[in-house]
Scaffold this active site. Structure first.
Site, short mmCIF file in Angstrom:
data_model
loop_
_atom_site.label_atom_id
_atom_site.label_comp_id
_atom_site.label_asym_id
_atom_site.label_seq_id
_atom_site.Cartn_x
_atom_site.Cartn_y
_atom_site.Cartn_z
N LEU A 339 0.85 -1.19 0.00
CA LEU A 339 0.00 0.00 0.00
C LEU A 339 0.88 1.24 0.00
O LEU A 339 1.89 1.28 0.72
CB LEU A 339 -0.92 0.01 1.22
CG LEU A 339 -1.88 -1.18 1.35
CD1 LEU A 339 -2.66 -1.07 2.65
CD2 LEU A 339 -2.83 -1.24 0.17
N ASP A 340 0.50 2.25 -0.79
CA ASP A 340 1.27 3.47 -0.90
C ASP A 340 0.73 4.51 0.07
O ASP A 340 -0.29 5.15 -0.21
CB ASP A 340 1.22 4.00 -2.33
CG ASP A 340 2.02 5.28 -2.50
OD1 ASP A 340 2.91 5.52 -1.66
OD2 ASP A 340 1.76 6.03 -3.45
N LYS A 341 1.37 4.63 1.21
CA LYS A 341 1.04 5.66 2.21
C LYS A 341 -0.39 5.52 2.70
O LYS A 341 -1.07 4.55 2.45
CB LYS A 341 1.32 7.05 1.65
CG LYS A 341 2.73 7.18 1.10
CD LYS A 341 3.18 8.61 1.05
CE LYS A 341 4.63 8.66 0.59
NZ LYS A 341 5.18 9.99 0.69
#
Length: 468
Positions: A339-341
């Site tokens: 997951l990106d951030k």
């Protein structure tokens, strides 16, 4: 030509196929004071340059029914069912229940997913303030046209891609990029649809509308019909195809063999659709269909669909939407999910955790009173100030005679109070000429989990908009 009337407009909006693109249209030279004229707005409507999005590229209900009904598995079962029906042996048609339940599970799941996906929208705003004919008006976001002059303030969501004409603001683009840090926008900068203002005010000109907006393109990618890459589905289809080439000639031989023999059950009766009783035909068809049905892995097909349907129900309890049943297999093969951030799943709001005195003269009670005075004196709208405003919303005896609002380039704001001097709050490196080592160590410790600002005092007044 299909079209629909817009409230208050005499023209008809063009369909997606007929609408012009922004780069093909004549661009109007608008000013922030005047905005578009009504004649220019009407022209934009005739050109189809209105902020109504294109039809969703998800599967239609008709396509969902077709894809789930017209399969080789269903065709084979349907042909066998028709054969049994024609000889009047209706009680032997129960095997079609497997086909019915298997098809129903797929149709129900895909229609449910379609309705959820069709509601996906990055832009949730309903109305905005535009300037037309020199007057401010509230219009629905679907009525924004290309080159409209729009006024934004703190908390507003950007409904269309637009270019800042005047003003300065900070935009949160976390819904688009996943980056939670605000991006400073100045005249000439592009603001993308789906972002929202966390501080400041500005006036901007609509640069893209409808499907050309950045947020619309992202939504279209999420709703796009993707081909299912499933080993289970591929293997099942391959089994059915192979069996089809084997079953068809074998079924003809079995039928001929059964038809050539006398009936084994003297009590067997049947009536064809023409009303003609033929015991040989009834026995041959029923025996052949029974044998062929046993060759088709109907139990495997139904069991696979049932297991996948149960998986969809279990995932839905965790707020996971499954577009197609066989996507479960893809998820089962995932070992690591990256997951990106967290910018798209957090609120983007801050709250005051604590305020700590530094130095011998600083007292916690005095700090709270000063912060109340600053909150009352300033009219900032950035996220840090709003958190302070929520925490220190009481009254203060301190009277301000001058306030310097926050600006992104200087990273501080402050106010001068009668007989009290000036108080400034903001980033330490922008306020203090030299940050003491003890203070720097304290700020570095807080920086791991918090955003830290300092409150400083000076006996002198501000030099215009600069520090004392």
């Amino acid at each position: 030509m299909k079209g629909y009337f817009n409230k208050g407009d005499c023209g008809m909006k063009k369909t997606v196929k007929e609408r012009l693109k922004a780069e093909e249209a004549e661009r109007f030279a608008v000013t922030q004071e005047q905005g578009l004229t009504q004649a220019q707005v009407d022209q934009r409507i005739r050109e189809g340059l209105v902020n109504d999005d294109k039809p969703l590229p998800t599967k239609s209900i008709k396509r969902i029914f077709y894809d789930n009904i017209v399969t080789l598995f269903n065709v084979l079962n349907l042909l066998l069912g028709i054969a049994v029906f024609l000889v009047g042996s209706y009680k032997n048609m129960l095997f079609l229940g497997v086909m019915f339940f298997n098809t129903s599970i797929g149709i129900f799941q895909e229609i449910r997913a379609k309705h959820t996906i069709d509601k996906l929208s990055i832009v949730s705003a309903t109305k905005v303030t535009v300037i037309r004919d020199g007057q401010k008006k509230k219009v629905a976001i679907d009525d924004i046209v290309l080159d409209d002059v729009i006024e934004f303030s703190q908390g507003n969501q950007i409904p269309v891609d637009c270019v800042v004409i005047s003003g300065n603001c900070d935009a949160n683009e976390s819904l688009l990029t996943g980056e939670s840090d605000a991006i400073h926008k100045k005249p000439g900068d592009m603001m993308y649809s789906g972002s929202y203002l966390v501080s400041g005010k500005c006036i901007a000109r609509a640069e893209h509308v409808g499907s050309e907006n950045y947020a619309s393109k992202i939504s279209a990618q999420a709703k796009y019909i993707k081909k299912v890459n499933s080993e289970i589905l591929y293997t099942l289809n391959k089994i059915i195809k192979v069996l089809t080439f084997i079953i068809l000639p074998l079924a003809l031989l079995m039928f001929w063999r059964q038809y050539s023999l006398p009936p084994t059950d003297p009590g067997l009766t049947g009536v064809s659709v023409l009303g003609v009783i033929d015991l040989h035909l009834v026995q041959a068809v029923v025996s052949t269909v029974a044998a062929v049905t046993g060759m088709i892995p109907e139990g495997l097909i139904l069991l696979t669909s049932t297991v996948l349907a149960v998986s969809v129900i279990r995932l839905s309890r965790h707020k996971v939407l499954v577009q197609e049943l066989y996507c479960i297999e893809t998820l089962a093969r995932v070992d690591v999910l990256c997951l990106d951030k967290t910018g798209t799943i957090t609120e983007g709001c801050m709250e005051v955790a604590d305020y700590v005195p530094f130095g011998d003269k600083a007292e916690k009670e005095n700090i709270a009173d000063v912060l109340c005075g600053l909150v009352n004196a300033l009219d900032d709208t950035n996220a840090t100030f709003m958190a302070l405003k929520d925490k220190f919303s009481g009254t203060s005896a301190m009277k301000s005679d001058k306030a310097v609002p926050f600006a992104s380039e200087k990273k501080w704001s402050g106010a001068h109070f009668v007989n009290e001097g000036s108080y400034i709050m903001g980033a330490a490196e922008f306020i203090l000429k030299k940050v003491p080592p003890e203070l720097k160590a304290m700020l570095d410790g807080y920086a791991k989990n918090y955003r830290s600002i300092v409150l400083a005092h000076s006996d002198e007044d501000f030099k215009g908009q600069d520090l004392p």
